[in-house]
Design an enzyme around this catalytic site. Structure first.
Site, PDB file in Angstrom:
ATOM      1  CB  SER A   1      -1.173   0.066   1.617  1.00  0.00           C
ATOM      2  OG  SER A   1      -0.356   1.231   2.517  1.00  0.00           O
ATOM      3  CE  LYS A   2      -1.545   5.311  -4.233  1.00  0.00           C
ATOM      4  NZ  LYS A   2      -2.301   6.420  -4.456  1.00  0.00           N
ATOM      5  NE  ARG A   3      -3.253   4.132   4.567  1.00  0.00           N
ATOM      6  CZ  ARG A   3      -3.985   4.385   2.846  1.00  0.00           C
ATOM      7  NH1 ARG A   3      -4.352   5.177   3.002  1.00  0.00           N
ATOM      8  NH2 ARG A   3      -4.380   3.012   2.172  1.00  0.00           N
ATOM      9  CG  ASP A   4       2.955  -1.087   3.118  1.00  0.00           C
ATOM     10  OD1 ASP A   4       2.117  -1.173   4.636  1.00  0.00           O
ATOM     11  OD2 ASP A   4       2.101  -1.849   2.242  1.00  0.00           O
TER      12      ASP A   4
ATOM     13  CB  SER B   1       5.207   1.785  -0.718  1.00  0.00           C
ATOM     14  OG  SER B   1       4.580   2.884  -0.469  1.00  0.00           O
TER      15      SER B   1
END
Ligand code: GLU
Ligand code: ZN
Length: 522
Positions: free
Chosen positions: A279-282, A285
């Protein structure tokens, strides 16, 4: 503070130049400027770029900034900067221009308005007066009846009279695309033949009641207008494809574009920890994280290319040139790819190991400047010192940041090296215990002996320094080398882990070494 330097200061890298433009292939990378660039996005850009290079086609960069609430200028700048840092130059797009200018959707609104009107006029689209509450009710009723929720076509056949009445109620219409009611099949470049049944693809909104055109309209309009031949994008967009194919046919009928529908290839999901979609939040990433840590673009791109593709023969290490030579979208694997930060780091380390010394030195220099270890314009001496130190650390770092960490002591003030060492080395000073454990009162005789050796040594080479220090401390004081050299290393470098000690002393020179030993003794 992030320590990655701005990309324009990065050394110019070789780019594939041998593949002349020689085909009609036109691919695009068309992100929306929301948030920070992430690795999933970069992988999509990379596969499009590689396919363009491989085929001698054109790589179009387009910005899909029609969502004024979510798009930002900062994010737009970051996208351009990211592609430039990565070395993925675009043939057409922002700041480069091209025959289909402008390449920012926010500057193409008149075009979308005109197309929407023509679709309405030709009957491919219609005005829908349903309110959000009514649409919600429809969906609930469909679910209750066990049917797939989706627009029920209520406004498909309104007469002018009906429309006037609905307007009189104060309703503002959205514009909806009229699906032809047939099943949709295409031969996906990655997944093979795919079919969507008509009932799963209901009529959909292309322009909001506010007049704002949506992705559903602007993306295929631009792909048609820009004569895109291959759409390579993430699997999350798979369900838009049947709608877009239908819209393409309508666009061809009203004369937008050259009348052909692009081929589609849906790139596999990238999975993160615990087999969940990355996810973009990891944190792993975020592209910025890799820049801050000092991944080299070649290393990061090399790794990202492995997410769904392989160059064959169990080879993991290859250049952008080799990727461009070998890449065919037909070889992309449809199975989800697993993101492995360890492997990504190992590939980066392999890239760093094979950089030429002066190339690595100039990259490290940018990071040392950003870090504050070197001034904005390093002196000739500082540059020379860096160049001679690079071979000592090249094999020992996985990222440029680790290199900075190992080398910054060379540029620190001799009196300040101990306290400066605390920067970026939490294990060293923040818990206090480490420095104390090494620079104990028992370390005093070691440092004094070292001082004598350094002050009187005639042959200033690392071999001579080592021999003399061993004689004075290991033999003279009867200490184990591991115990003996720890305090010297900390005094000289401020670090418990540094480049090889004797080479470091040699590089630092007699005077600076003495100053550091003195300041540790004090
Ligand atoms: N702007 C869209 C996105 O960022 C592009 C999707 C597409 O490639 O069609 O998701
Ligand atoms: Zn309606």
């Amino acid at each position: 503070m992030p320590i990655s330097p701005p990309s324009h200061q990065n050394p110019q890298r070789a780019r594939p130049g041998s593949l002349a433009r020689m085909s009609d292939v036109r691919v695009r990378f068309c992100p929306s400027p929301t948030g920070n660039p992430h690795v999933g996005m970069v992988r999509t850009a990379l596969f499009n770029w590689a396919y363009a290079k491989h085929t001698g086609g054109t790589f179009v960069f387009r910005i899909e900034d029609t969502d004024t609430a979510r798009d930002s200028e900062t994010s737009y700048r970051q996208l351009l900067d990211a592609l430039r840092w990565l070395g993925m130059t675009w043939d057409e797009g922002p700041e480069v221009g091209g025959p289909h200018e402008p390449y920012r959707q926010s500057q193409r609104m008149d075009f979308y308005r005109d197309v929407a009107q023509r679709l309405l006029d030709a009957g491919y689209a219609y005005r829908c007066y349903c309110t959000p509450e009514e649409l919600e009710e429809q969906r609930e009723a469909q679910k209750a009846a066990g049917r797939t929720p989706g627009y029920n076509g209520r406004c498909r056949t309104l007469s002018a009279h009906d429309e006037a009445a609905l307007r009189a109620e104060g309703r503002q219409p959205a514009i909806r695309f009229r699906m032809p009611g047939t099943d949709f099949t295409w031969d996906d470049l990655v997944r093979g033949p795919l079919t969507f049944a008509a009932e799963h693809v209901p009529d959909y909104v292309i322009v909001r009641a506010s007049g704002e055109p949506l992705y559903t309209l602007t993306n295929p309009c631009d792909d048609a207008d820009m004569e895109i031949t291959h759409v390579l994008r993430g699997e999350d967009l798979l369900s838009s494809t049947p709608r877009q194919i239908a819209l393409y046919q309508a666009l061809a009928a009203i004369g937008v574009g050259n009348g052909t529908t692009p081929r589609f290839g849906h790139l596999p999901y990238v999975m993160g920890e615990g087999n969940k979609k990355l996810s973009k939040r990891d944190p792993e990433s975020s592209l910025q994280m890799y820049r801050d840590e000092g991944f080299v673009p070649e290393g990061l791109l090399n790794y990202l290319a492995l997410l769904g593709w392989s160059i064959g023969d169990d080879r993991d290490f290859f250049s952008m040139d080799e990727l461009a030579q070998a890449f065919d979208v037909a070889d992309v694997n449809a199975n989800p790819a697993r993101f492995d930060l360890k492997k990504c780091t190992a590939i980066n380390a392999a890239w760093i190991r094979q950089l030429a010394i002066d190339d690595l030195a100039s990259r490290l220099e940018q990071y040392l400047i950003a870090d504050g270890s070197l001034p904005e314009k390093p002196t000739h001496e500082q540059r020379a010192l860096l160049a001679s130190a690079v071979p000592l650390v090249q094999e020992r770092m996985e990222t440029l940041r680790q290199g900075v960490h190992m080398l910054s002591f060379l540029f620190a003030h001799d009196e300040g090296v101990l306290s400066e060492a605390s920067v970026g080395t939490p294990a060293f000073r923040r818990d206090g215990a480490d420095e104390a454990a090494v620079l104990t009162p028992e370390a005093r005789p070691v440092l004094e002996a070292a001082r004598n050796v350094v002050a009187s040594l005639e042959d200033w080479s690392h071999a001579a320094i080592e021999a003399a220090l061993r004689a004075a401390i290991v033999d003279g004081l009867g200490m184990k080398p591991k115990v003996a050299f720890g305090p010297i290393r900390v005094a000289v470098s401020g670090r418990r882990v540094s480049p090889p000690l004797f080479e470091s002393i040699e590089l630092l020179g007699r005077e600076r070494t003495l100053a550091r030993l003195d300041s540790a003794l004090a």
